[in-house]
Design an enzyme around this catalytic site. Structure first.
Site, PDB file in Angstrom:
ATOM      1  CG  ASN A 107      39.322  48.327  41.960  1.00 44.78           C
ATOM      2  OD1 ASN A 107      39.204  47.421  41.149  1.00 44.78           O
ATOM      3  ND2 ASN A 107      39.215  48.133  43.260  1.00 44.78           N
ATOM      4  CB  CYS A 118      41.628  44.821  44.442  1.00 46.68           C
ATOM      5  SG  CYS A 118      42.480  45.515  45.867  1.00 46.68           S
ATOM      6  CD  GLU A 139      37.593  45.127  43.820  1.00 47.37           C
ATOM      7  OE1 GLU A 139      37.414  45.712  44.902  1.00 47.37           O
ATOM      8  OE2 GLU A 139      38.715  45.010  43.304  1.00 47.37           O
TER       9      GLU A 139
END
Length: 939
Positions: free
Chosen positions: A564, A566, A568
């Protein structure tokens, strides 16, 4: 004056004067003050000297650069901070006599101001009201407010603050500006004493109370009451909910709660937990507002969010109180979209959305439209672009040639900027591309400042999606073949040994001339270009396809094609499924009690939080049907952590130490155990998620067990993994076997860029950036000082004005301050003083317990090709699924940087054979959520 100097003139920076009023930043005024100080020492004969002019120009330029470094898009700076920078600048140039003259100049003007203030005190300051009337300033109330704001806090001076605050007042000051003047007086003292951050927060809280209760017309407000005594939370909660519904900001369903009962459950004393940064962040972007007037006090806000998350509970009042306790205690915090929208008419509560973009024009623009709709409601986006054919591919419908992926990414970039999440934060998206794609080399250049601007995306994030086969060929110094996905369509959905076999098949076809649109390059050459681009532009990030899929609990129903925004989240995507994840984070710092991790408190927090996160899925507003389809079918959630560095401070551990790695291991094992346990118990109560049958959960394979699957695919030499456990996992395996799981995925460590500010702890799993620095975000500029360090320095009698100035000069580092003990230097080492291999080792220990991933930033003061090569190879061999930003220092910091403390032993990987060039050094690497005021990540 130099051209550089002019770049810092008005209206970019606003100067907050001592009376609280803003004025344009004018470099000429700084130049005048410095010149006067020099002439005071050297005499008027020096007034025409070119040497003096050059010195003044250089100093003003340096001061402008320093002030603007944390304010790239403009902002505000206090006049005292500018004068402090002038003093430091003169001292750095060893103009000590001039610096003394400047200090005397400041003292003289301070004395004059004091005389003026005394004159005003005798006459009395008149305050202007909104209706045009005036009245004398109520000094008794002013004193009462400041006294309350300072009560119970050590090392804060009520008399000094009262005196400074009165110095910011003037005849004719507007009523609302009185509160601003108090806040400005207190915030200027934060770098001297961290407790002034709480003082400033309380002064803001008092101003907020007057604003909210005045707008809501809460009748019980007493004119003389201040602080918590004046909060009247039960009445304010009722008035806030009713007005929010009337204004169509909140759902009418909230009236189904027993608001009187919930109002009595509110704990006003929890307002005192806030730092200034935390409360100002809530004030600016989270509290409900109508035409610039706030409708919520802090505890009303937390209760409103709790109510919004308990709507479908059988005993909704009791669950709302339970969720309120969870949030208001700061034991746990929901992600930003949940805080923004819980209880609203459009409760879009999810954090992250992942999608795969198909290889047709209609599908591409449908994906861009979906991005816009999801971003509108505060979702962070990750797009898999691997299926889109490469440049030069044939378009059968027109008999033309494709321009590849990049032109479409330019559209995605501009769309993310245009749809800015309702003005609350900037829209953000990350594009992923698998590294066998023929457009990969151009993809690496997307963020460069040179080249064709039509093929550049300066506002969008990007990430490499790397299969294990590529990494093995890098190690073995073999070639790598790039293809167009239109010629090799199966590779997109394959991983592990199946990918290896099919990739070999396509390479053989290319060698026979059966595939002509392809290119063969040395794997090491492409790898080095990846690392060079990462260093130069901060992108694309390095993420690994195979561990994301091999260890995925949901591999029976799909493929993880990307992460995604970021890095994670690792969930499946398909043409009819946009993956959705719902995030929140445990505050690890709050669970350290008497120097130990409070396991029972952690268990209680996690069980409530998992229930809350599962509720999000059913309450959530879905902007696109594919997201709803995916979320209800698989029900993934992402429990994360924040405050890891604060926990280490409380335990007395250095971040770069074996003890810290072991704590990362133990804490994540406990979180993993209780998160999985809570989901299994919810399955007993509510039923399993729809696609449970065939999952790794159903097969009895937990995240810790899936490490063996990775070993089997890679072989021992490329999978150096730790699989030790402390807990007895057998009872949990039996619980899952009996009841199943409520959620397909339960853990993911997000950056917590904003919610950690609210709670007042370190972000996510990050080490301390600097022990003293100015943080810039959409709420303004804030002095951030490490309270744990100040506490230790006070105990040693080392906290004084000299130490404050030393920390400012050395950019928050203790390494070159001689009087600080070595033990403290090690324990409070900043991010760039810690060998990044410690971060990788700690992340590896966490990763074995997590069914998704973690946002892992890596720091390197002076990167070299060999160091980056070894670091990212280490990340891969240790089984990490993804990495996030690479942080590096600019040239202006180099002379102050020291060698990393506590180096780990050399990793068991093959070192790079020789150094390679990383390209031109950037002045300062971009810092997501630290130096970039608009980047808030997905939390």
């Amino acid at each position: 004056m130099s051209q550089q100097l002019n770049s810092y003139s008005e209206p970019t920076i606003q100067v907050i004067k001592r009376n609280g009023q803003p004025a344009p930043y004018q470099a000429s005024k700084i130049a005048t003050a410095i010149t006067k100080a020099i002439l005071a020492v050297e005499g008027q004969a020096a007034s025409g000297s070119s040497r003096v002019k050059q010195t003044v120009d250089q100093l003003v330029d340096e001061i402008g650069q320093r002030i603007s470094r944390y304010r790239p898009d403009g902002g505000a700076v206090n006049i005292e901070e500018i004068q402090d920078q002038v003093e430091l600048g003169l001292m750095r140039k060893e103009l000590h006599k001039v610096a003394r003259a400047y200090v005397l100049y400041r003292e003289e003007h301070a004395y004059r101001r004091t005389e003026q203030e005394q004159e005003q005190a005798q006459i009395g300051i008149r305050v202007a009201h909104a209706d045009g009337s005036e009245s004398l300033l109520n000094r008794g109330r002013l004193s009462a407010v400041i006294g309350w704001a300072c009560s119970g806090l050590d090392d804060v001076d009520v008399a000094r603050l009262l005196n400074d605050a009165e110095g910011n007042l003037y005849h004719g000051i507007k009523q609302q500006d009185v509160a601003t003047a108090l806040i400005m007086a207190a915030r200027s003292l934060i770098d001297e004493e961290p407790n002034y951050s709480q003082v400033t927060a309380r002064l803001l809280l008092e101003a907020l109370r007057e604003e909210v209760q005045g707008f809501l017309a809460v009748d019980e407000v007493s004119a003389g009451a201040v602080g918590l005594e004046a909060m009247y939370y039960p009445q304010t909660l009722l008035a806030s909910i009713e007005r929010g519904i009337t204004l169509e900001l909140l759902s009418p369903e909230l009236l189904c709660f027993d608001l009187a009962r919930l109002g009595e459950a509110i704990k006003p004393e929890r307002d005192l937990q806030f730092t200034y940064l935390g409360l100002q962040t809530l004030y600016d972007r989270y509290f409900l507002h109508w035409r610039e007037s706030r409708l919520e006090l802090p505890q009303v806000f937390f209760m409103r969010v709790a109510m919004g998350l308990a709507l479908h509970e059988q005993d909704r009042d009791q669950r709302a109180i339970e969720f309120y306790e969870l949030l208001s205690s700061f034991d746990y915090m929901c992600s930003t979209p949940t805080l923004f929208n819980a209880g609203s008419k459009r409760p879009q509560l999810s954090s992250c959305y992942l999608s795969t973009v198909p290889d047709d024009l209609g599908g591409i623009y449908d994906a861009i439209k979906d991005n816009a709709l999801l971003s509108k409601w505060a979702g962070g986006l990750g797009n898999d672009w691997t299926p889109v054919r490469a440049m030069g591919s044939v378009i059968k419908g027109t008999n033309g040639q494709s321009q590849g992926v990049v032109p479409f990414l330019k559209v995605v970039n501009d769309s993310a900027v245009a749809v800015n999440q309702g003005g609350k934060r900037k829209g953000a998206v990350c594009a992923y591309l698998e590294c066998w794609h023929l457009d990969i080399e151009e993809f690496l250049d997307l963020r460069k400042n040179t080249g064709d601007e039509r093929r550049r995306t300066h506002d969008m994030n990007s990430a490499n999606w790397i299969p294990d086969l590529f990494m093995q060929r890098v190690f073995e110094d073999k070639s790598w073949t790039l293809f167009s996905p239109s010629d090799v369509p199966e590779l997109h959905d394959l991983y592990g040994q199946a990918f290896v076999e099919r990739y070999h098949h396509y390479e053989a076809m290319a060698e026979r001339g059966e595939i002509t649109l392809c290119k063969t390059v040395p794997a090491k050459q492409l790898w080095r270009k990846m690392l060079a681009s990462l260093f130069e532009t901060g992108h694309p990030w390095i993420t690994f396809k195979d561990p994301c899929n091999i260890r995925s609990p949901q591999q029976h129903v799909g493929v993880v094609h990307s992460s995604n925004l970021c890095t994670e989240i690792t969930l499946n995507t398909a043409s009819d499924e946009i993956a959705v994840c719902n995030l929140g984070s445990v505050n690890l710092s709050n669970h350290i009690v008497n120097g130990e991790l409070d396991r029972e408190r952690l268990r209680k927090t996690i069980h409530s939080a998992i229930r809350l996160l599962d509720n999000v899925i059913d309450i959530n507003y879905y902007a696109v049907k594919e997201a709803r389809n995916s979320n209800l079918k698989h029900r993934p959630i992402g429990m994360g952590v924040m405050g890891f560095q604060d926990a280490l401070y409380q335990l007395g551990y250095c971040y770069g130490s074996v003890e810290a790695v072991q704590f990362a291991d133990l804490s994540m094992e406990l979180i993993s155990y209780h998160a999985i346990e809570a989901s299994a118990q919810l399955a007993k109560e509510r039923g399993c998620y729809e696609s449970y049958q065939g999952s790794l959960w159903q097969q009895g394979v937990l995240p810790i067990d899936s490490l063996q699957l990775l070993r089997e695919q890679r072989g021992e030499s490329y999978a150096i993994l730790d699989d030790n456990c402390e807990l007895d996992w057998q009872p949990l395996r039996e619980l899952i076997a009996q009841h199943g799981m409520r959620n397909s995925n339960v853990m993911a460590i997000a950056p917590t860029a904003t919610i950690s500010n609210i709670v007042g702890v370190s972000q996510s799993i990050e080490p301390t950036y600097q022990n003293l620095f100015v943080k810039s975000n959409l709420s303004g500029e804030f002095t951030v000082i490490n309270p744990w360090l100040v506490k230790e320095l006070k105990a040693l009698g080392l906290w004084d004005s000299v130490m404050v100035n030393d920390l400012k000069y050395y950019d928050g580092s203790l390494s070159q301050i001689e009087r600080v003990p070595e033990e403290l230097k090690a324990r409070f080492a900043t991010a760039f003083e810690i060998d990044s291999r410690w971060l990788v080792e700690a992340a590896s220990r966490r990763q074995k317990w997590i069914d998704q991933g973690q946002s892992l930033n890596l720091y390197m003061a002076e990167p070299s090709g060999k160091m980056l090569d070894n670091l990212y190879k280490l990340a891969w061999t240790r089984g990490l699924k993804t990495t996030y930003y690479l942080r590096s220092l600019g040239a202006t910091h180099m002379e102050k940087n020291t060698e990393a403390s506590h180096p780990v032993e050399e990793p068991l990987i093959e070192p790079a054979e020789k150094e390679f060039d990383l390209g031109e050094r950037q002045e300062e690497a971009a810092f997501c959520s630290i130096l970039d005021p608009e980047c808030e990540a997905c939390q």
